[in-house]
Design a protein around this motif. Structure first.
Motif, mmCIF file in Angstrom:
data_model
loop_
_atom_site.group_PDB
_atom_site.id
_atom_site.type_symbol
_atom_site.label_atom_id
_atom_site.label_comp_id
_atom_site.label_asym_id
_atom_site.label_seq_id
_atom_site.Cartn_x
_atom_site.Cartn_y
_atom_site.Cartn_z
ATOM 1 N N GLY A 122 0.808 -1.220 0.000
ATOM 2 C CA GLY A 122 0.000 0.000 0.000
ATOM 3 C C GLY A 122 0.835 1.261 0.000
ATOM 4 O O GLY A 122 0.257 2.366 0.010
ATOM 5 N N GLU A 123 2.191 1.142 -0.015
ATOM 6 C CA GLU A 123 3.054 2.321 -0.001
ATOM 7 C C GLU A 123 3.745 2.489 -1.349
ATOM 8 O O GLU A 123 3.882 1.542 -2.122
ATOM 9 C CB GLU A 123 4.106 2.190 1.107
ATOM 10 C CG GLU A 123 3.526 2.226 2.507
ATOM 11 C CD GLU A 123 4.592 2.096 3.576
ATOM 12 O OE1 GLU A 123 4.402 2.647 4.676
ATOM 13 O OE2 GLU A 123 5.621 1.421 3.320
ATOM 14 N N CYS A 127 4.448 8.630 -1.355
ATOM 15 C CA CYS A 127 3.883 8.559 0.006
ATOM 16 C C CYS A 127 5.002 8.687 1.040
ATOM 17 O O CYS A 127 4.844 9.401 2.042
ATOM 18 C CB CYS A 127 3.156 7.224 0.170
ATOM 19 S SG CYS A 127 2.716 6.828 1.879
ATOM 20 N N ASP A 185 -7.427 -2.497 2.806
ATOM 21 C CA ASP A 185 -6.672 -1.479 3.542
ATOM 22 C C ASP A 185 -5.624 -2.144 4.424
ATOM 23 O O ASP A 185 -5.807 -3.270 4.908
ATOM 24 C CB ASP A 185 -7.605 -0.640 4.427
ATOM 25 C CG ASP A 185 -8.272 0.502 3.675
ATOM 26 O OD1 ASP A 185 -7.821 0.818 2.555
ATOM 27 O OD2 ASP A 185 -9.256 1.073 4.206
ATOM 28 N N SER A 189 -1.296 1.744 4.052
ATOM 29 C CA SER A 189 -2.069 2.505 3.061
ATOM 30 C C SER A 189 -2.906 3.592 3.744
ATOM 31 O O SER A 189 -3.110 4.680 3.189
ATOM 32 C CB SER A 189 -2.974 1.564 2.262
ATOM 33 O OG SER A 189 -3.952 0.950 3.097
ATOM 34 N N CYS A 192 -0.664 6.461 4.363
ATOM 35 C CA CYS A 192 -0.479 7.228 3.131
ATOM 36 C C CYS A 192 -1.708 8.079 2.813
ATOM 37 O O CYS A 192 -1.590 9.160 2.223
ATOM 38 C CB CYS A 192 -0.179 6.274 1.964
ATOM 39 S SG CYS A 192 1.464 5.524 2.028
#
Length: 223
Positions: A122-123, A127, A185, A189, A192
C-alpha cells in the motif's frame, strides 16, 4: 175637630222651633294649641293630617339613625381586604445526564527521518517522501528512480538527509480523526491516505501488534 186643631198647632210649633234652631250660630269648639311629645314628634289628634304625621315620623327616624349622639354622621367601616399569600415557587431539580466523555485521540509524535526505509503493501515513493517531508524529486534521484518508475513492496529506499522539504502541506486529510477500514486497507495505506502519519503510530493508538492486520469495518483512531 178639637183633636185635629191640637195636632195642627203642635206641628206648627215644631216647625217654628226647628226654624229658630237653624238660625242660631253653631258653637265654635275651643282652639287647642298642639303639643309635642318626646323627641319633637307631634301628638296624635292635634289636627295634623294622618299622612303628614307618618311622613314626619319617617323623616325624623331616618335623621336619628344617620346621626350619632354627637350629631355627626357615622361612617360604616369597610370590611378588611383579604391578602393573598405569594405562590411558592417549586425548586427546579436538574437531573444529571450520563454523557460519555469524548474519546481521547493520542497525538502523534514527530516522525523521525530514517536513513533507509522498506516499502510495505500500500506504499509508494511519493507517500514516503510526503511522510518524511522530503521533496519527491530528491527521493527519486537518491534511488535512481523516475516519475514513471514502478516499485513493489519490499523495495528498500535510501532516504537523503539533506533533501529539500516537501513542496506544500504534507497532510492530505485532517487528523486526529477516526477511520473505518475498507477492503484491502492496511495500516500503511491508511497512513499514506493521511499523508504525514506514521503507520506505527496508528498501530500504537489502536493496540495493534505485528503483523498489524486490520479488518474491513474496523474503526481506527488516527493520531
Amino acid at each position: 175637630m178639637k183633636i185635629k186643631h191640637i195636632l195642627l198647632v203642635l206641628v206648627i210649633g215644631l216647625l217654628v222651633i226647628g226654624v229658630s234652631g237653624c238660625r242660631l250660630p253653631a258653637s265654635t269648639p275651643p282652639v287647642t294649641t298642639p303639643t309635642e311629645g318626646e323627641g319633637g314628634f307631634p301628638v296624635p289628634g292635634d289636627g295634623t293630617e294622618t299622612m303628614g304625621l307618618f311622613e314626619t315620623i319617617a323623616t325624623q327616624t331616618a335623621a336619628a339613625l344617620a346621626e350619632g349622639e354627637t350629631g355627626q354622621v357615622t361612617n360604616t367601616p369597610e370590611p378588611p381586604t383579604a391578602t393573598m399569600a405569594p405562590a411558592q415557587t417549586q425548586p427546579v431539580v436538574t437531573v444529571p445526564t450520563n454523557t460519555p466523555p469524548p474519546a481521547v485521540v493520542p497525538t502523534a509524535a514527530p516522525i523521525e527521518v530514517p536513513s533507509s526505509y522498506t516499502l510495505q503493501k500500500g506504499e509508494f515513493p511519493y507517500c514516503i517522501a510526503r511522510r518524511f517531508d522530503i521533496h519527491p524529486i530528491d527521493l527519486l534521484s537518491a534511488n535512481g528512480l523516475s516519475i514513471s518508475s514502478t516499485t513493489y513492496p519490499g523495495r528498500e529506499l535510501r532516504i537523503p538527509q539533506n533533501a529539500r522539504e516537501w513542496p506544500g502541506d504534507t497532510a492530505l486529510h485532517d487528523h486526529p480523526a477516526t477511520y473505518t477500514v475498507r477492503a484491502n486497507d492496511t495500516i500503511y495505506s491508511i497512513a499514506c491516505y493521511y499523508g504525514d502519519v506514521d503507520p506505527m503510530a496508528i498501530a500504537a493508538a489502536n493496540d495493534i501488534s505485528s503483523p498489524y492486520n486490520v479488518t474491513s469495518g474496523q474503526t481506527l483512531q488516527i493520531p
